[in-house]
Scaffold this motif. Structure first.
Motif, mmCIF file in Angstrom:
data_model
loop_
_atom_site.group_PDB
_atom_site.id
_atom_site.type_symbol
_atom_site.label_atom_id
_atom_site.label_comp_id
_atom_site.label_asym_id
_atom_site.label_seq_id
_atom_site.Cartn_x
_atom_site.Cartn_y
_atom_site.Cartn_z
ATOM 1 N N GLY A 45 0.840 -1.114 -0.057
ATOM 2 C CA GLY A 45 0.123 -0.052 -0.154
ATOM 3 C C GLY A 45 0.949 1.251 -0.157
ATOM 4 N N GLU A 46 0.340 2.486 -0.229
ATOM 5 C CA GLU A 46 0.989 3.615 0.009
ATOM 6 C C GLU A 46 0.222 4.676 0.969
ATOM 7 O OE1 GLU A 46 1.090 5.490 -3.843
ATOM 8 O OE2 GLU A 46 2.458 3.874 -4.427
ATOM 9 N N ILE A 47 0.949 5.634 1.653
ATOM 10 C CA ILE A 47 0.278 6.575 2.525
ATOM 11 C C ILE A 47 0.283 7.753 1.582
ATOM 12 C CG2 ILE A 47 0.745 7.733 4.693
ATOM 13 C CD1 ILE A 47 2.393 5.516 5.532
ATOM 14 N N ASN A 48 -1.013 8.695 1.708
ATOM 15 C CA ASN A 48 -1.019 9.924 1.279
ATOM 16 C C ASN A 48 -1.485 10.735 2.265
ATOM 17 O OD1 ASN A 48 -0.712 8.808 -1.427
ATOM 18 N ND2 ASN A 48 -2.782 8.050 -1.314
ATOM 19 N N ASP A 62 -5.365 23.476 16.383
ATOM 20 C CA ASP A 62 -5.612 23.310 14.871
ATOM 21 C C ASP A 62 -5.093 21.939 14.446
ATOM 22 O OD1 ASP A 62 -6.136 25.899 14.673
ATOM 23 O OD2 ASP A 62 -4.212 26.773 14.148
ATOM 24 N N LYS A 63 -5.775 21.493 13.358
ATOM 25 C CA LYS A 63 -5.440 20.513 12.677
ATOM 26 C C LYS A 63 -4.075 20.304 12.046
ATOM 27 C CE LYS A 63 -9.081 19.819 9.816
ATOM 28 N NZ LYS A 63 -9.908 19.167 8.923
ATOM 29 N N ILE A 64 -3.293 19.105 12.287
ATOM 30 C CA ILE A 64 -2.041 19.280 11.680
ATOM 31 C C ILE A 64 -2.067 19.061 10.213
ATOM 32 C CG2 ILE A 64 0.133 17.842 11.792
ATOM 33 C CD1 ILE A 64 0.109 17.763 14.582
ATOM 34 N N CYS A 65 -3.069 17.993 9.820
ATOM 35 C CA CYS A 65 -3.200 17.703 8.460
ATOM 36 C C CYS A 65 -4.613 17.677 7.899
ATOM 37 C CB CYS A 65 -2.316 16.477 8.027
ATOM 38 S SG CYS A 65 -2.658 14.945 9.051
ATOM 39 N N ASP A 66 -4.816 17.787 6.666
ATOM 40 C CA ASP A 66 -6.245 17.781 6.449
ATOM 41 C C ASP A 66 -6.746 16.614 6.039
ATOM 42 O OD1 ASP A 66 -6.901 20.545 6.752
ATOM 43 O OD2 ASP A 66 -6.098 21.029 4.799
ATOM 44 N N LYS A 67 -6.031 15.752 5.641
ATOM 45 C CA LYS A 67 -6.437 14.321 5.069
ATOM 46 C C LYS A 67 -5.369 13.272 5.278
ATOM 47 C CE LYS A 67 -7.870 13.968 0.932
ATOM 48 N NZ LYS A 67 -8.571 14.291 -0.197
ATOM 49 N N VAL A 68 -5.406 12.138 5.775
ATOM 50 C CA VAL A 68 -4.572 11.129 5.706
ATOM 51 C C VAL A 68 -5.356 9.799 4.969
ATOM 52 C CG1 VAL A 68 -3.230 9.342 6.928
ATOM 53 C CG2 VAL A 68 -3.278 11.840 7.754
ATOM 54 N N GLU A 69 -4.679 9.150 4.151
ATOM 55 C CA GLU A 69 -5.266 8.072 3.338
ATOM 56 C C GLU A 69 -4.287 6.969 2.841
ATOM 57 O OE1 GLU A 69 -8.844 10.391 0.556
ATOM 58 O OE2 GLU A 69 -6.803 9.954 -0.188
ATOM 59 N N PHE A 70 -4.854 5.739 2.954
ATOM 60 C CA PHE A 70 -3.792 4.675 2.834
ATOM 61 C C PHE A 70 -4.569 4.117 1.298
ATOM 62 C CE2 PHE A 70 -4.270 5.381 7.250
ATOM 63 C CZ PHE A 70 -2.959 5.601 7.444
ATOM 64 N N THR A 132 -9.214 3.097 -1.520
ATOM 65 C CA THR A 132 -8.512 4.203 -0.452
ATOM 66 C C THR A 132 -9.172 3.899 0.813
ATOM 67 O OG1 THR A 132 -7.763 5.570 -2.307
ATOM 68 C CG2 THR A 132 -7.719 6.530 -0.037
ATOM 69 N N ILE A 133 -8.489 3.814 1.922
ATOM 70 C CA ILE A 133 -9.028 3.774 3.150
ATOM 71 C C ILE A 133 -8.473 5.148 3.830
ATOM 72 C CG2 ILE A 133 -8.860 2.469 5.314
ATOM 73 C CD1 ILE A 133 -10.207 0.923 3.400
ATOM 74 N N PRO A 134 -9.714 5.911 4.453
ATOM 75 C CA PRO A 134 -9.461 7.129 5.174
ATOM 76 C C PRO A 134 -8.749 7.038 6.314
ATOM 77 C CG PRO A 134 -11.836 6.987 4.771
ATOM 78 C CD PRO A 134 -11.138 5.761 4.107
ATOM 79 N N PHE A 135 -8.127 7.495 7.176
ATOM 80 C CA PHE A 135 -7.934 7.752 8.423
ATOM 81 C C PHE A 135 -8.767 8.792 8.997
ATOM 82 C CE2 PHE A 135 -5.532 8.944 12.557
ATOM 83 C CZ PHE A 135 -5.624 7.746 13.340
ATOM 84 N N ASP A 136 -9.925 8.471 9.404
ATOM 85 C CA ASP A 136 -11.095 9.633 9.660
ATOM 86 C C ASP A 136 -10.988 9.980 10.895
ATOM 87 O OD1 ASP A 136 -12.096 7.199 11.107
ATOM 88 O OD2 ASP A 136 -13.668 7.072 9.326
ATOM 89 N N ASN A 137 -9.952 9.585 11.749
ATOM 90 C CA ASN A 137 -9.942 10.292 13.184
ATOM 91 C C ASN A 137 -8.861 11.680 12.669
ATOM 92 O OD1 ASN A 137 -10.962 8.151 14.461
ATOM 93 N ND2 ASN A 137 -9.017 7.144 15.058
ATOM 94 N N LYS A 138 -9.109 12.427 13.534
ATOM 95 C CA LYS A 138 -8.545 13.734 13.319
ATOM 96 C C LYS A 138 -7.445 14.026 14.097
ATOM 97 C CE LYS A 138 -11.995 14.949 10.974
ATOM 98 N NZ LYS A 138 -11.715 14.336 9.557
#
Length: 198
Positions: A45-48, A62-70, A132-138
């Motif tokens: 897999g890959e991390i985005n 504040d949020k550190i990043c807007d979106k993390v996906e695998f 794609t699997i999102p890391f939906d935790n903030k």
């Protein structure tokens, strides 16, 4: 009468012995060769990670990043776990110093289980069929207890996202990840593994 009985026994012996010897030379033999080929399945897999808006500065909360996906490329049904390791540095590429500056909040209906061991475990088996699997935790910038906001002024906050996958079959996660029956995610991971069969 006794003589006749002895003679009959002797004749049977003569008839049977050569027959037994004859069978001894009629042995059976079979020699064959057959090869089965099947491509092994992959776990990959890959991390985005999408950063917060370019040029935006972070404040506590504040949020550190807007979106993390695998992006799952695995052909084998796999188990996925994620660890977020925070750092700070004086410059973008400067020496990173370990610091507890991340807070992760579970989103409502999140499919991620907090393993209480630094990892979050995805509660379903994944493969390239999932895409794609999102890391939906903030992930938020957080000041550790006893810390001061000024201690982080002008610093760069880093959230290093680490992902691992193992095949779901055969309970590999137990030994590979050291996840035993008392672990927060064990029951879910075991059920996914068992569903894969032998």
């Amino acid at each position: 009468m006794k003589k006749r009985r002895k003679l009959l026994i002797a004749l049977l012996a003569v008839i049977l012995v050569p027959g037994a010897i004859g069978f001894g030379f009629n042995f059976f033999s079979w020699n064959s060769n057959k090869e089965v080929s099947k491509q092994t399945m992959t776990v990959d897999g890959e991390i985005n990670v999408s950063p917060v808006s370019e040029g935006a500065s972070l404040l506590p909360g504040d949020k550190i990043c807007d979106k993390v996906e695998f992006d799952i490329k695995s052909t084998a049904t796999s188990l996925l776990r994620v660890k977020i390791v925070p750092y700070i540095s004086d410059t973008v590429s400067g020496d990173k110093q370990s610091a507890d500056v991340c807070k992760i909040e579970n989103s409502e209906n999140s499919k991620w289980i907090d393993g209480k061991d630094g990892y979050y475990y995805y509660s379903e088996g994944v493969s390239k069929a999932n895409g794609t699997i999102p890391f939906d935790n903030k992930i938020y910038f957080d000041i550790p207890e006893g810390g001061e906001s000024n201690d982080y002024q002008g610093k760069y906050i880093h959230a290093n996202v680490q992902a691992e996958m193992v095949q779901a079959k055969h309970g590999v996660f137990e030994q590979q990840w050291g996840v035993g029956s008392g672990h927060a995610a064990y029951a879910k991971l075991k059920a996914i593994s068992n569903a894969q069969g032998e």
